[in-house]
Design a protein around this motif. Sequence first.
Motif, PDB file in Angstrom:
ATOM      1  N   VAL A  15     -44.594 111.068  33.335  1.00  9.72           N
ATOM      2  CA  VAL A  15     -43.456 110.354  32.753  1.00  9.72           C
ATOM      3  C   VAL A  15     -42.875 109.420  33.811  1.00  9.72           C
ATOM      4  CG1 VAL A  15     -41.676 112.113  33.316  1.00  9.72           C
ATOM      5  CG2 VAL A  15     -41.415 110.726  31.245  1.00  9.72           C
ATOM      6  N   GLY A  65     -42.022 106.835  43.070  1.00 11.57           N
ATOM      7  CA  GLY A  65     -42.679 107.065  41.776  1.00 11.57           C
ATOM      8  C   GLY A  65     -42.934 105.770  41.012  1.00 11.57           C
ATOM      9  N   ARG A  66     -41.913 104.923  40.892  1.00 17.84           N
ATOM     10  CA  ARG A  66     -42.086 103.692  40.090  1.00 17.84           C
ATOM     11  C   ARG A  66     -42.850 102.618  40.842  1.00 17.84           C
ATOM     12  NH1 ARG A  66     -37.102 105.046  41.249  1.00 17.84           N
ATOM     13  NH2 ARG A  66     -35.846 103.787  42.660  1.00 17.84           N
TER      14      ARG A  66
HETATM   15  O1  F6P Z   1     -36.354 111.394  36.608  1.00 17.39           O
HETATM   16  C1  F6P Z   1     -36.725 110.197  37.188  1.00 17.39           C
HETATM   17  C2  F6P Z   1     -38.032 110.320  37.899  1.00 17.39           C
HETATM   18  O2  F6P Z   1     -37.880 111.035  39.065  1.00 17.39           O
HETATM   19  C3  F6P Z   1     -38.649 108.954  38.187  1.00 17.39           C
HETATM   20  O3  F6P Z   1     -38.142 108.357  39.323  1.00 17.39           O
HETATM   21  C4  F6P Z   1     -40.098 109.299  38.270  1.00 17.39           C
HETATM   22  O4  F6P Z   1     -40.929 108.184  38.176  1.00 17.39           O
HETATM   23  C5  F6P Z   1     -40.216 110.255  37.104  1.00 17.39           C
HETATM   24  O5  F6P Z   1     -39.003 110.975  37.096  1.00 17.39           O
HETATM   25  C6  F6P Z   1     -41.380 111.204  37.192  1.00 17.39           C
HETATM   26  O6  F6P Z   1     -41.324 111.967  38.350  1.00 17.39           O
HETATM   27  P1  F6P Z   1     -42.575 112.783  38.839  1.00 17.39           P
HETATM   28  O7  F6P Z   1     -43.671 111.812  39.106  1.00 17.39           O
HETATM   29  O8  F6P Z   1     -42.130 113.487  40.076  1.00 17.39           O
HETATM   30  O9  F6P Z   1     -42.945 113.730  37.743  1.00 17.39           O
END
Ligand code: F6P
Length: 564
Positions: A155, A284-285
């Motif tokens: 996600v 992440g992004r």
């Molecule tokens: O809740 C936001 C977030 O931390 C985003 O910054 C990130 O891309 C997403 O959730 C998913 O996080 P992860 O890759 O740690 O599951």
Amino acid sequence: MSMSATIDQRPAWRALQSHAEEMRNVHLRELFAEQPGRFAHFQRQAAGLALDLSKQRWRPKTFELLLDLAREAEVPRAIEDLLSGERVNRSEDRPALHTALRLPADASLVVDGEDLVPGVHRSLARMTTMVEKFHAGQWRGTTGQPIRDVVNLGVGGSDLGPLMVTHALADYRPAGAYEINVHFASTMDGSQLADYLSRFNPETTLFVLSSKSFTTIDTLSNAQTARDWLLSRLGDAERELAVEVDRDLVMRQHFIGVSASPKKMAEWGIAEANQLEFWDWVGGRYSLWGAIGLPIALVIGMEGFRELLAGAHDMDRHFREAPLEDNLPVLLALAGIWNVNFLDIRAHSILPYDGRLEYFSSYLEQLEMESNGKSVTHDGQDASYSTCPVLWGQLGPNAQHAFYQLLHQGTQAVECDFIAPLRRYDDVTDAATRTHLMNQHRLTLANCFAQSRVLMLGDDAIDEPGERPSHKRYRGNQPSTTLLLDRLTPRTLGALIALYEHKVFVQATIWDINPFDQWGVELGKQIAGETERILASHQGIETMDDSTRGLIEALWRTEEAKGS
Ligand code: F6P
């Protein structure tokens, strides 16, 4: 920025404020009338992209003042800090090195005494081995059948980038490869996953668990459902052969994990050989450039994936080397700052005119708003100026039949980014289809150019305006940027994404905020956990506010009525 006065107290900001007073009532049509050759003046190119900034509501003087602002905010130094691995993510005390993921193998980037490039390329080599196995039809499920459907469970940054790019580059599948169909399930409610589980054959399905933290409940809930589905369904399949399902085999043949936490992947049961690791210095992004990009590589192959990286690297080099006045990410950022902070335009629409970029605006929603949706500066002070605008978008041709009404005649001023490739379909083999599709593309570009023109000129776009009732009038004066790609390829898409990444960084630098953390999402996660405990245990509702109590009780009444 280590400076005492906040950016809005600095001379360059003040100069822009008084200049904005002069500009406030100047219509875009006047700006075009007073400046012949305006397109050439405000047009820049780099890395296969051309940026037309002439439809921004600015004059050459505005442009100069904005460049002063960038210098005053020390943008060139910030760019150097970012690319050389300084700890620019100050609240988490680490660098933000997504650009290291696209450095060529012969480059070197030493951070804290370690050259990061060999590790990056080792990870790419691991991805290559995996991708080649899939594309040779050699990645087999427990019953010996080749894997055909790969479902990415992730996600946010572990979903939106790969989803956007696999869709955009679906035409670039490598010839002769065993075809892998890639799918995405992100929603915690299981609705996307349930659909796949109802249609896919477990014997030929593999799940990629993508989660930087490997703690995200949305992804872990989907992963648990997927694992149980495989164990029970493969159990059925194998019972016909009178063999017990081998759990380890299922984990080895049907799950890959991508995370910055190998420990958590191992605890969840991901086999060591199937773990792709990345680093906490990749946000992440900003992570589609490495192992999180596995679904991309499964669609376009590693050669295509390396082209994507090369395109982003082209833009990184341009960002580092081009002077501010020719620097595409800097200029895109300054246009945004001018709109948000000086013209009070706080809505920004992203409008691609190519169906392959269907998910580009969702991707940018996270990139821009999760990065720069902040109101506290690096020193912990409340920012006394606006930061990230509300950003949203849709494919331009479809949005023309949906929300363009508001752009043309609503009360909101909105900045728009129009994005389109110049060349499309010229490689379609069937001549008749090629002609039709190329005509459709020309029609699409006509719409793209017409819309930005009408938004700019309003009624003046018509040859003979004449008298018209007020409900048929267009005031125009909506600023826009048009971004043209010669062609949408892995390379130009890489450059396009990197352009926006760096734009976000430049804006954050000027706003003096940290674009690389996201503390604003944490409280919601915590309270959701507490709320879920109350829903399940029926205890603690008295601590809730009246509205939330009402909602919870509505759910409980439904559950009681159903006897669940
Ligand atoms: O809740 C936001 C977030 O931390 C985003 O910054 C990130 O891309 C997403 O959730 C998913 O996080 P992860 O890759 O740690 O599951």
